[in-house]
Design an enzyme around this catalytic site. Sequence first.
Site, short mmCIF file in Angstrom:
data_model
loop_
_atom_site.label_atom_id
_atom_site.label_comp_id
_atom_site.label_asym_id
_atom_site.label_seq_id
_atom_site.Cartn_x
_atom_site.Cartn_y
_atom_site.Cartn_z
CG ASP A 1 -1.77 -1.23 1.31
OD1 ASP A 1 -2.25 -1.69 0.26
OD2 ASP A 1 -1.92 -1.76 2.43
CE LYS B 1 3.27 -2.42 -4.43
NZ LYS B 1 2.88 -2.13 -3.04
N GLY C 1 -4.21 -4.19 -4.50
CA GLY C 1 -5.17 -3.20 -4.96
C GLY C 1 -4.40 -1.94 -5.28
CG HIS C 2 -1.40 -1.80 -7.61
ND1 HIS C 2 -0.54 -2.45 -8.44
CD2 HIS C 2 -1.04 -2.17 -6.36
CE1 HIS C 2 0.30 -3.19 -7.71
NE2 HIS C 2 0.00 -3.03 -6.45
CD GLN D 1 0.79 -8.77 -2.52
OE1 GLN D 1 1.61 -9.46 -3.10
NE2 GLN D 1 -0.41 -8.56 -2.98
P1 IMP Z 1 -2.73 -12.84 1.56
O1 IMP Z 1 -1.76 -12.30 0.58
O2 IMP Z 1 -4.17 -12.56 1.21
O3 IMP Z 1 -2.49 -14.30 1.87
O4 IMP Z 1 -2.49 -12.07 2.96
C1 IMP Z 1 -1.30 -12.21 3.70
C2 IMP Z 1 -0.90 -10.90 4.36
O5 IMP Z 1 -0.50 -9.97 3.36
C3 IMP Z 1 -2.02 -10.20 5.15
O6 IMP Z 1 -1.44 -9.52 6.24
C4 IMP Z 1 -2.56 -9.20 4.15
O7 IMP Z 1 -3.20 -8.11 4.80
C5 IMP Z 1 -1.28 -8.78 3.46
N1 IMP Z 1 -1.50 -8.28 2.11
C6 IMP Z 1 -1.75 -9.00 0.99
N2 IMP Z 1 -1.86 -8.20 -0.08
C7 IMP Z 1 -1.65 -6.95 0.35
C8 IMP Z 1 -1.59 -5.68 -0.32
O8 IMP Z 1 -1.74 -5.55 -1.53
N3 IMP Z 1 -1.34 -4.61 0.48
C9 IMP Z 1 -1.12 -4.72 1.81
N4 IMP Z 1 -1.15 -5.88 2.47
C10 IMP Z 1 -1.42 -6.99 1.74
#
Ligand code: IMP
Length: 426
Positions: free
Chosen positions: A13, A16, A40-41, A225
């Site tokens: 977040d 990017k 989510g961009h 991420q």
């Molecule tokens: P997952 O990727 O859905 O398995 O989530 C694993 C961890 O990564 C959790 O803490 C999510 O909140 C975090 N996470 C996954 N995608 C994002 C992102 O795009 N931005 C911020 N945190 C993320």
Amino acid sequence: MLNIVVVGAQWGDEGKGKVVDLLAQKVGYVVRFQGGNNAGHTLVVGGVKTVLHLIPSGILQANCVNIIGNGVVIDPAVLVREMDALVAAGVTVNPYRLVISTEAHVILPWHKALDLARESAAGEGKIGTTGRGIGPAYEDKVGRRGLRIADLLDRSTLGRHIAMVLPDVNRRLVADFHAAPLDGKACFAELDTLVERLRPHARSTIRLLHDAMRRGDGILFEGAQGTFLDVDHGTYPFVTSSNTVAGGACAGSGVGPTCIDEVIGIAKAYCTRVGSGPFPTELSDAPGERLRAVGHEFGATTGRPRRCGWFDAAMVQTAAMLNGMTGLVLTKLDVLSGMETLRICVGYEGLLDVPTGAVALSAVTPIYEDLPGWSESLTGVSTFEGLPENARRYVERIEALVGVPVVVIGTGAGRDEVIVRGRPFL
Ligand code: IMP
């Protein structure tokens, strides 16, 4: 033209999407190389907000080819919905502008069911995943029992796959998690309706990328991420299931490390995190509330409120090392206007390095340096010299602590609300 990797230097977040959108004006190709619709961009162009989850952020640039690389996990329904939404907004989405790797893995209905069931069974120990099936899809990929886009496009392979894996999945859903079993015919029918929408876009993307490099078209590798959600280098086990660091760009798209010219890390001028896991500079008091409110810190994918805290230079300096960062983009500096004192974490008591792993990082005590804030709004400031003196000092201190030049500073949500200072943006 250059081949550039863009990665998050914190916990995701960082903004990017906006940086990729800026750089996409300079390259011919944008490639996503890991993650899925957990990302989510958010992009704001001409006052219109677009949130992309799977499609690379270059789709908003007319001349850019967008590739979903082999390292991504794809939920076909989400992808088709995103394509439709873009078309409805007047964006051209054809097989030339959007290419999907046939080697990318598919997020199947039971991956989402397992992700949600596991998280609700984990209680206090939950990861706080986005619930999109990311972890289970990558587990099946690495376990060599996944389904790739090429397999999805072949009806008989899809049917055989569902028949082979679903009985075991249903046993686990029912026995381990007391969840409802899935119906194989319904799963097949749901996926089958999407196949023809994806087929024209699906191809092996390796040759496409290497031809582009030979022509010197310039490729932007768009990370999702952030560094500390990397499955190897992040705050394990509170991480996502892919390699988010710059090294992942090579494996996730099929290019060698020698092809990469620049690695740009993105960090907010403060820090946020969604989901569970350690966060040494987290603020649970009024300044944290203020950052959340002024910075609109709510997840672009799940809408969850983001945890907010001070800028952690020790972590971003580690991110610079892990990614081989050549430039740092500091986003959302404007959010700090009006804060009397700003704190920067410069290290942890008694430690030389940022500890890896969640348990060790939960136990650290940050060492802070306090800097005076500024009251002026940064709206419309387009040069570094135009910033208030204390804002300049804040950026310069971060630059010195991280050891990487700050090449762009974000001063607002819009595409043009940036101060550009260095390569490859100039
Ligand atoms: P997952 O990727 O859905 O398995 O989530 C694993 C961890 O990564 C959790 O803490 C999510 O909140 C975090 N996470 C996954 N995608 C994002 C992102 O795009 N931005 C911020 N945190 C993320």
